[in-house]
Design a protein around this motif. Sequence first.
Motif, mmCIF file in Angstrom:
data_model
loop_
_atom_site.group_PDB
_atom_site.id
_atom_site.type_symbol
_atom_site.label_atom_id
_atom_site.label_comp_id
_atom_site.label_asym_id
_atom_site.label_seq_id
_atom_site.Cartn_x
_atom_site.Cartn_y
_atom_site.Cartn_z
ATOM 1 N N PRO A 96 0.820 -1.232 0.000
ATOM 2 C CA PRO A 96 0.000 0.000 0.000
ATOM 3 C C PRO A 96 0.844 1.268 0.000
ATOM 4 C CG PRO A 96 -0.870 -1.597 1.572
ATOM 5 C CD PRO A 96 0.441 -2.130 1.096
ATOM 6 N N ASP A 97 1.980 1.244 0.706
ATOM 7 C CA ASP A 97 2.853 2.424 0.697
ATOM 8 C C ASP A 97 3.439 2.667 -0.688
ATOM 9 O OD1 ASP A 97 2.380 2.809 3.354
ATOM 10 O OD2 ASP A 97 4.175 1.754 4.028
ATOM 11 N N PHE A 98 3.756 1.589 -1.397
ATOM 12 C CA PHE A 98 4.288 1.739 -2.759
ATOM 13 C C PHE A 98 3.216 2.283 -3.702
ATOM 14 C CE2 PHE A 98 5.290 -0.111 -6.968
ATOM 15 C CZ PHE A 98 6.511 0.509 -7.180
ATOM 16 N N LYS A 99 1.976 1.834 -3.520
ATOM 17 C CA LYS A 99 0.884 2.352 -4.339
ATOM 18 C C LYS A 99 0.675 3.833 -4.073
ATOM 19 C CE LYS A 99 -4.051 1.675 -5.260
ATOM 20 N NZ LYS A 99 -5.257 0.897 -4.892
ATOM 21 N N LEU A 194 14.418 7.104 4.233
ATOM 22 C CA LEU A 194 14.875 8.455 4.584
ATOM 23 C C LEU A 194 16.404 8.539 4.551
ATOM 24 C CD1 LEU A 194 12.509 9.421 7.526
ATOM 25 C CD2 LEU A 194 12.372 10.127 5.172
ATOM 26 N N ALA A 195 16.971 7.928 3.493
ATOM 27 C CA ALA A 195 18.426 7.940 3.401
ATOM 28 C C ALA A 195 18.968 9.343 3.197
ATOM 29 C CB ALA A 195 18.883 7.037 2.249
ATOM 30 N N THR A 269 9.904 6.284 11.878
ATOM 31 C CA THR A 269 8.883 5.345 12.348
ATOM 32 C C THR A 269 7.488 5.809 11.955
ATOM 33 O OG1 THR A 269 10.303 4.769 14.234
ATOM 34 C CG2 THR A 269 7.973 4.187 14.398
ATOM 35 N N LEU A 270 7.223 7.120 12.021
ATOM 36 C CA LEU A 270 5.925 7.643 11.602
ATOM 37 C C LEU A 270 5.633 7.310 10.144
ATOM 38 C CD1 LEU A 270 5.325 11.235 13.062
ATOM 39 C CD2 LEU A 270 4.017 9.167 13.472
ATOM 40 N N ILE A 271 6.634 7.500 9.267
ATOM 41 C CA ILE A 271 6.419 7.247 7.840
ATOM 42 C C ILE A 271 6.248 5.761 7.572
ATOM 43 C CG2 ILE A 271 7.498 7.457 5.571
ATOM 44 C CD1 ILE A 271 8.722 10.052 6.468
ATOM 45 N N LEU A 272 7.065 4.920 8.226
ATOM 46 C CA LEU A 272 6.938 3.484 8.030
ATOM 47 C C LEU A 272 5.636 2.950 8.612
ATOM 48 C CD1 LEU A 272 10.593 2.289 8.749
ATOM 49 C CD2 LEU A 272 9.500 2.638 6.554
ATOM 50 N N TYR A 273 5.153 3.561 9.689
ATOM 51 C CA TYR A 273 3.905 3.118 10.303
ATOM 52 C C TYR A 273 2.727 3.338 9.357
ATOM 53 C CZ TYR A 273 0.494 2.342 14.032
ATOM 54 O OH TYR A 273 -0.534 1.849 14.799
ATOM 55 N N PRO A 389 -2.079 3.929 19.780
ATOM 56 C CA PRO A 389 -1.245 4.113 20.977
ATOM 57 C C PRO A 389 0.184 3.641 20.752
ATOM 58 C CG PRO A 389 -2.645 2.189 21.247
ATOM 59 C CD PRO A 389 -3.037 2.819 19.941
ATOM 60 N N ASP A 390 1.108 4.367 21.387
ATOM 61 C CA ASP A 390 2.522 3.962 21.474
ATOM 62 C C ASP A 390 3.100 3.634 20.093
ATOM 63 O OD1 ASP A 390 2.252 4.301 24.179
ATOM 64 O OD2 ASP A 390 1.987 2.177 24.599
ATOM 65 N N ILE A 391 2.983 4.575 19.156
ATOM 66 C CA ILE A 391 3.605 4.387 17.836
ATOM 67 C C ILE A 391 5.122 4.349 17.975
ATOM 68 C CG2 ILE A 391 3.910 5.417 15.557
ATOM 69 C CD1 ILE A 391 1.161 6.628 15.801
ATOM 70 N N TYR A 392 5.638 5.171 18.873
ATOM 71 C CA TYR A 392 7.081 5.217 19.096
ATOM 72 C C TYR A 392 7.327 5.567 20.547
ATOM 73 C CZ TYR A 392 11.990 6.671 18.656
ATOM 74 O OH TYR A 392 13.342 6.799 18.807
ATOM 75 N N THR A 393 8.095 4.757 21.241
ATOM 76 C CA THR A 393 8.456 5.012 22.639
ATOM 77 C C THR A 393 9.893 4.549 22.836
ATOM 78 O OG1 THR A 393 7.504 2.870 23.259
ATOM 79 C CG2 THR A 393 6.116 4.806 23.582
ATOM 80 N N ASP A 394 10.757 5.459 23.294
ATOM 81 C CA ASP A 394 12.150 5.091 23.541
ATOM 82 C C ASP A 394 12.639 5.565 24.908
ATOM 83 O OD1 ASP A 394 12.291 7.810 23.166
ATOM 84 O OD2 ASP A 394 13.841 7.761 21.624
#
Length: 460
Positions: A96-99, A194-195, A269-273, A389-394
Motif C-alpha cells: 500500500p505504501d508503494f501504491k 529516509l536515506a 517510524t511515523l512514515i513506516l507506520y 497508541p505507542d507508535i514510538y516510545t524510547d
Amino acid sequence: MDSPLYARFLLLPLMAALIFTVIMPALSSLVTSPTVSGGQINSNSVLVALLDSHYTEIAELVEKALLLQTLEEAVGRHNLTVFAPRNEALERGLDPDFKRFLFEPGNIKSLQTLLLFHFLPSRIPYDSFPSARHRTLSGDQMILSSSKSGHHRADVAGVVHPDSVLRPDGIIHGIDRLLVPRSVQEDFNRRRNLAEISAVLPTGAPEVDPRTHRLKKPAPPSPAGSPPALPIYDALAPGPDIAPAPAPGPGSGKHWFDGHRQIKDFIQTLILYGGYNEFADILVNLTSLATEMGRLVSEGYVLTVLAPNDEAMAKLTADQLSEPGAPEQIIYYHLIPEYQTEESMYNAVRRFGKVRYDTLRLPHKIVAREADGSVKFGQGEGSAYLFDPDIYTDGRISVQGIDTVLFPPEESLTPAIGGAKKDVHVVKTAVSKPIRGKLMELSCRVLGAFIDRSRFTTCE
C-alpha cells in the motif's frame, strides 16, 4: 480546329500516370497504416484493445500517467509486445505504501517508468518466446525466460494468458502481477528509508554555538512576518560571562543524548507506520521543528507527541496554515513536555477523571479524560481520541496517534469581568470605612460625655 482536341488526348496518359504514382500510394498508406493524421490511432490497434479487454485498469494508469501520446508514437514506428496484468492481478502483492508513492503528483516520472517497463518495441509471439534480455520503452532491461515445462516468464512475473490479444500492430500477453523496474524500486526505498532526509538538520539552517548561544554565521535576510532564525530560548539565554556554570541536565547546553538521531528515528517510524505522512511533512519540510525538538531532547528534555493522522490533517484549511507561524503554533499545542505512554495516561484519567497536561504552546493546556475505554483529548466537537497508541516510545520521546487536530479553546471574557466586579466591591468596602485621626477621636470622647455618640456618623 483539331489541335486543341489532339492536345487533350495527349494529356490523358499523363494524368493517369500521375494518379497511379502519387495519389493511389498515399490513399493506400492511409488505409493500411495503424495511425492516421492528428495522432488518432486505428480502431484495430493494440492500444484500443487494452480498453476493450480484461486490462482496463492498466489502461487507466496509462492515461493517468500521460503516456497516450508516447505509446501512439511508438505504435506508429514499430510493433509492440505488452506484458500486462489483468484487472484482478494488478494489485496482487502490491505494498500500500508503494501504491501511495506511485500516485503522488511529484512521482509521475516513477509511474511512467513503471508502465513503460511493460512495453517492448518488438513483436514476440508466445510460440517463439526467446530467453534473452530485451530493452523496454522505459530504457530498462527485461529478462525473458522459458522453462523446460513450457512455462514462460517476463522478469519476475509468469505469463498466464499467452497471446491474449493479437492485433496487426502488437500483441498482449497476460501476466500474474505488476512488474516493478529496479530504478523505481530504488526510488521508493530511498524515500522509505529516509536515506537523504535533510529536515532534521536542514541545509542552510543557522548554526548556533552551544557555548555562546550565538549564530556562527549571519542568517540570510528573511521576509517580513517569517519566524525568527534564532529560537526564543536561545536568544534569551545569558552569555557565559554573566551566567553561572551550567549543571548537568535540561537547559545546561550539554548534549547528553543524541536528540537529532532520536528525532530522525521517530519521524522514520511515523512514515513506516503509515497514515502520518502529513504530520511528518510539517515537522520535516514546512517548519524547522524537527531541529528544535532534537535540540531539546539532546539537552535532557522528554516529549510526548500527539500526532494527528493524515485524515485529520487533510481537514485543515489553507487559512489555518497560511498565517506566519501558524504551523508551528499548531504543532506546539500537540507537544507535551512529559513522557507519557498510553498506559500511564489511561491510568491517570481513570483515577482522577480529568487531567490537564502542559503544552509547549504556553499558557494553553490539553484536557484529557476517559471515554469509551480510551483517552479523549480536548472538549466539544474538537476533541480527539487516542487512535494509535505507542507508535514510538524510547524512554525520551513518546508518540501517540490521534484522530483530530487539536486547537486551544477560545478564551472567554466572563471570568475577567466577574473578577473586576469583585475587585471594585472590595475597594468600595475599604473606602466606606473612614480613618479617624487622634484629634477627631478626642472630640468624640468629649461629646460622648454629654451627648449620645451614635447621633454623629463620624463618631461611629
